[in-house]
Design a protein around this motif. Structure first.
Motif, short mmCIF file in Angstrom:
data_model
loop_
_atom_site.label_atom_id
_atom_site.label_comp_id
_atom_site.label_asym_id
_atom_site.label_seq_id
_atom_site.Cartn_x
_atom_site.Cartn_y
_atom_site.Cartn_z
N SER A 1 -5.91 3.16 4.92
CA SER A 1 -4.97 2.35 5.30
C SER A 1 -3.67 2.82 5.45
O SER A 1 -2.72 2.78 7.05
CB SER A 1 -4.47 1.34 4.43
OG SER A 1 -5.83 0.33 3.96
N LYS B 1 -6.67 3.23 -0.06
CA LYS B 1 -5.53 3.22 -0.06
C LYS B 1 -5.19 4.22 1.35
O LYS B 1 -3.76 3.96 2.15
CB LYS B 1 -4.28 4.17 -0.91
CG LYS B 1 -3.01 4.27 -1.26
CD LYS B 1 -2.58 4.40 -2.27
CE LYS B 1 -1.87 4.53 -2.86
NZ LYS B 1 -1.00 5.81 -3.93
N LYS B 2 -5.90 5.35 1.29
CA LYS B 2 -5.92 6.60 2.74
C LYS B 2 -6.79 6.27 3.78
O LYS B 2 -5.64 6.10 4.63
CB LYS B 2 -6.62 8.01 2.20
CG LYS B 2 -6.27 8.85 2.11
CD LYS B 2 -6.93 10.52 1.34
CE LYS B 2 -6.27 11.33 1.94
NZ LYS B 2 -6.96 13.00 1.59
N ASN C 1 -10.22 2.32 -3.82
CA ASN C 1 -9.04 2.37 -4.34
C ASN C 1 -8.29 3.69 -4.01
O ASN C 1 -7.03 3.26 -2.95
CB ASN C 1 -8.19 1.94 -5.80
CG ASN C 1 -8.44 0.52 -6.31
OD1 ASN C 1 -8.87 -0.18 -5.81
ND2 ASN C 1 -8.35 0.09 -7.49
N LYS C 2 -8.62 4.54 -3.99
CA LYS C 2 -7.78 6.05 -3.77
C LYS C 2 -8.56 6.06 -2.04
O LYS C 2 -7.77 6.41 -1.51
CB LYS C 2 -8.51 6.96 -4.48
CG LYS C 2 -8.62 8.35 -4.02
CD LYS C 2 -8.85 9.32 -5.11
CE LYS C 2 -9.47 10.35 -3.88
NZ LYS C 2 -10.87 11.86 -4.72
#
Lengths: 285, 294
Positions: free
Chosen positions: A125, A122-123, A118-119
């Motif tokens: 994108s 997110k970065k 997830n980390k």
């Protein structure tokens, strides 16, 4: 005597009592082995890579030389810690312009924890990673006109979209990077072009990535360096090095298609700048 | 089952295609693709924006003067859209029927790219794709086999692997499938090793699959016109008289419902996957050459 590196553009910085890499005066870079698996994984990669007979010599030159692990005084005052000893890629440069570009349209990889996934996503994108297949992680460019280094804030760099990334790559080879005006791309042909330029080196790396199935270079960066100090030889000594191997995994018979795709996209950007620098970068960002 | 439609006083005999290996089929009253007897393929325009996007792509591509001729051959010929009565008057995309020149075609559909989602997609769609990509070989290998059908020269019939089985395969399963695809021996028998008898006629040679894929790869290293999200490469070859006349292997790109403008950026997702697929095919070709040398 170990000190904080002057030209580090990305990654953990040994400043204000924080743990980070150090350099000596003999061209070596000391990267602390942190408690988690990452340091171990990176050292494991270097061990494997340095003794891997299947890596051609001309490709070996794109990787920092590995000098094993040594105990050294940690930068945060916590005493003697094991450090990976590597070639300091920027030693031997007087005024180096440096750029760190993280290659790949994803920085995550199969079997990571959900939290890490997830980390990363997110970065990926929020930056140009997903869209371009690479993102600029850090840069420090010598402004020849102002006679000082220009180093944009890290948050600004991470907020780059496609235009920002393109502009950064133009500024990297310009004499006026800190100015608001259009980058002049004055050094594009010397740094990006030519038989010893960055483009040629990237193309050599690309050819290897088309078939190598030894390693998957997840979350690795390409570091670009060149000299600004006008010496007698007028040589830019442009260099390309792969760095940051904390997340490298075995290739298991499959090519590193993630790195390869991103590398090709990066090459296209450099090619475009080289081509248009013949007409000067006059058409705006 | 067939459909006879009058259009411009010409009767079109439409029926379901015989060798569809992936994608939508006629089911539950929803229209599926149809073929006529004049070498045309009728694809129903999918709901939401997908059908529109696919038409927009075909319109753009067919009139794009910067597409080199040798690349155009890798795409189905587009014949516009047509309303077909009997299918709720739904509009259909009219394309070249890629299999019309084949008598006994083996067909494989390979979805290219290490991700099938793309930044412009909805959050829901992205999540759906991420799950499917992780479960299949998409993330690990940069492509996944969506389906295939191969002619068994011993049984004299077509064989198709179980769809559920195909969805769960890993890297070794992909290699096995690519070998089975060019084998002549009994395919349903899981105990016998695939003989890869046709590997060099299908994958190799100056007109074989590998040569065609390499040509496509060169184009993808530079083209910034389109991002071929979720597109497939279809591999087709002829089994009838393969020993005398050769395999006539063809590579075609299909399924353009998620294509977006390239905007000056290469399709690095497709390119990476394509390069990985090329390596798999090359490995099989080389190991089959080695075993025939022995």
């Amino acid at each position: 005597m170990l000190k904080v590196p002057e030209h580090q553009v990305a990654g953990h910085i040994a400043k204000d009592g924080k743990l980070g890499p150090l350099v000596d005066d003999r061209g070596r870079f000391y990267k602390p082995l942190q408690g988690d698996a990452r340091g171990e994984n990176e050292a494991k990669f270097y061990e494997s890579f340095s003794s891997n007979k299947n890596v051609p010599d001309h490709i070996r030159g794109y990787f920092p030389v590995y000098h094993g692990v040594q105990l050294a005084e940690a930068s945060d005052g916590s005493g003697k810690l094991p450090h990976m000893v590597l070639e300091d890629v920027v030693s031997g440069y007087v005024k180096p312009s440096v750029m760190d570009v993280k290659i790949g349209s994803r920085t995550w990889y199969p079997d990571v924890s959900e939290e890490y996934f997830n980390k990363c996503i997110k970065k990926d994108s929020a930056t140009t990673t997903v869209y371009l297949g690479f993102r600029v992680s850090g840069l420090k460019i010598f402004d020849c006109q102002e006679s000082r280094f220009w180093r944009p804030d890290k948050r600004v760099v991470l907020a780059y979209k496609v235009d920002g990334a393109r502009m950064a790559l133009r500024k990297f080879v310009s004499s006026n990077p800190s100015a608001d005006s259009v980058p002049d791309c004055a050094y594009a042909s010397e740094v990006y072009g030519g038989s010893n330029g960055i483009l040629e080196k990237l193309l050599e790396l690309k050819a290897w990535f088309e078939t190598q199935t030894l390693y998957h270079f997840n979350s690795c960066s390409i570091l670009m360096v060149y000299e600004n100090e006008s010496g007698g030889d007028d040589e830019r000594r442009a260099q390309v090095k792969l760095v940051d191997f904390a997340h490298v995994l075995d290739g298991n018979g499959v090519i590193d298609h993630n790195f390869f795709g991103g590398l090709c996209s990066f090459i296209k950007f450099i090619q475009d700048i080289l081509e248009s620098s013949d007409n000067r970068c006059e058409n705006g960002h | 089952m067939g459909l006879v439609v009058s259009s411009y006083s010409v009767k079109m005999h439409l029926k379901a295609p015989e060798h569809q290996v992936a994608g939508h089929i006629a089911k539950d009253g929803k229209p599926g693709p149809l073929v006529d007897d004049k070498g045309r393929f009728f694809k129903p325009l999918q709901g939401d924006s997908r059908g529109e996007i696919e038409v927009k792509f075909y319109e753009s591509f067919s009139s794009n003067t910067e597409i080199p001729d040798h690349i155009r051959r890798y795409f189905p010929v587009y014949h516009g859209t047509q309303a077909v009565e009997g299918s709720d008057g739904a509009a259909m995309i009219v394309l070249e029927n890629l299999l019309s020149q084949y008598s006994k075609p083996s067909v494989m559909d390979v979805k290219m790219g290490s991700r099938t989602w793309y930044p412009e997609a909805s959050e829901e769609y992205i999540q759906k794709c991420l799950r499917k990509d992780a479960r299949s070989t998409t993330v690990s290998s940069g492509f996944r086999i969506s389906g295939f059908e191969v002619y068994d020269h011993k049984e004299l019939s077509f064989w198709k692997p179980d769809r559920k089985l195909l969805n769960g395969i890993k890297v070794d399963g992909v290699r096995l499938a690519l070998r089975k695809f060019v084998s002549s021996n009994t395919l349903s028998d899981t105990s016998s090793k695939p003989d890869s008898a046709f590997a060099s006629s299908v994958y190799g040679g100056s007109n074989g699959v590998l040569t065609q894929l390499l040509e496509l790869k060169t184009w993808f290293e530079n083209q910034t016109f389109y991002h071929f999200n979720s597109c497939s490469i279809l591999i087709i070859y002829e089994n009838e008289s393969i020993h005398d006349d050769g395999a006539r292997a063809q590579v075609k790109l299909v399924d353009f419902a998620h294509v977006h403008d390239g905007n000056g950026v290469i399709d690095h997702n497709f390119l990476g996957g394509l390069c990985s697929f090329i390596n798999f095919v090359r490995d099989i070709l080389q190991s089959s050459d080695e075993s025939t040398d022995n």
